[in-house]
Write an enzyme that holds these catalytic residues in place. Structure first.
Site, PDB file in Angstrom:
ATOM      1  N   GLY A  67      31.565  82.329  29.822  1.00  0.00           N
ATOM      2  CA  GLY A  67      30.610  83.282  29.265  1.00  0.00           C
ATOM      3  C   GLY A  67      31.097  83.835  27.936  1.00  0.00           C
ATOM      4  O   GLY A  67      31.899  83.213  27.238  1.00  0.00           O
ATOM      5  N   CYS A  68      30.621  85.014  27.596  1.00  0.00           N
ATOM      6  CA  CYS A  68      30.986  85.644  26.326  1.00  0.00           C
ATOM      7  C   CYS A  68      32.500  85.768  26.202  1.00  0.00           C
ATOM      8  O   CYS A  68      33.168  86.277  27.104  1.00  0.00           O
ATOM      9  CB  CYS A  68      30.343  87.031  26.244  1.00  0.00           C
ATOM     10  SG  CYS A  68      30.872  88.004  24.832  1.00  0.00           S
TER      11      CYS A  68
END
Length: 245
Positions: A67-68
């Site tokens: 993810g981020c």
């Protein structure tokens, strides 16, 4: 420094009582966004890997995507034995390793973090245990929380054959226990190069602790790390800025 582009794939929703949040970055760049609806998951305890690396000499590197990269970087900056954690891109080519291209889904890259660590203090297996339990949710396919797209996929980029062997065995071990209730979708991608992200992404969680996305999605990961892995937690993060000084 150019203005930081907003994350295009994040479906920001906002209650009527909450206004637009604007972040002023170092150097005068700004990033405006609205509070995302989803928050980080609660702490999740999983078994340690049965197959792990033996403590070596010098430093080693691990490359992980979940993810981020703001949150993944922030988590590992707080792990004892980690001397540096750099946000960047892995899985694609050099010409597409830029934030506008990657965040727009126009590359084969994933947002990733390159972790430099002392194997005598923290093993590769312990790094994977933290990765699978508090850094991200390995059962979400091509997304994490409010972020969607292959650039936010769960992926391990081994830097040695031993790492690939340990990662494959650990995924099989965790799937075999059924601890998640769902199948792990994390891919092991061999031979990928890592490209550091733009300067404004480095140490982002530390530099912007009150930024709404960080407060809701990433700071809880740090809290979970401290709760689930108190022996591995370090209060002062290993910052990229410090490593360069």
């Amino acid at each position: 420094m150019p203005s930081t582009p907003a994350r295009r794939s994040r479906p920001f929703r906002l209650a009527a009582s909450i206004g637009l949040a604007t972040l002023v970055l170092a150097g005068g760049a700004t990033l405006a966004s609205r509070l995302p609806a989803q928050a980080a998951e609660a702490a999740f305890i999983i078994p340690a890997p049965t197959l792990d690396a033996k403590g070596g000499t010098g430093t080693e590197t691990a490359i992980l995507a979940g993810g981020c990269f703001w949150g993944v970087q922030g988590v590992f900056q707080h792990v004892k034995g980690v001397s540096n954690a750099v946000s960047g891109y892995a899985g694609g080519t050099a010409d597409t390793a830029t934030y506008p291209i990657v965040s727009g889904g126009g590359s084969d890259h994933a947002e990733a973090v390159q972790i430099t660590y002392d194997p005598k203090q923290v093993t590769y297996g312990e790094i994977l245990q933290i990765y699978f339990s508090v850094a991200h949710d390995p059962t979400q396919l091509n997304r994490q929380g409010p972020d969607s797209g292959t650039q936010y996929r769960s992926a391990i980029f081994p830097t040695t054959p031993e790492q690939a062997k340990i990662a494959k065995a650990y995924i099989g071990q965790l799937d075999g226990t059924g601890v998640y209730g769902e199948k792990i979708v994390t891919k092991i991608e061999d031979g990928a190069r890592f490209f550091p992200a733009e300067a404004y992404h480095q140490d982002f969680l530390f530099q912007n602790p009150t930024y709404p996305y960080i407060v809701i999605n990433d700071q809880p990961k740090i809290d979970n790390l401290k709760q689930v892995f108190p022996q591995q937690f370090r209060a002062e993060p290993a910052l990229v800025a410090s490593a360069k000084s």
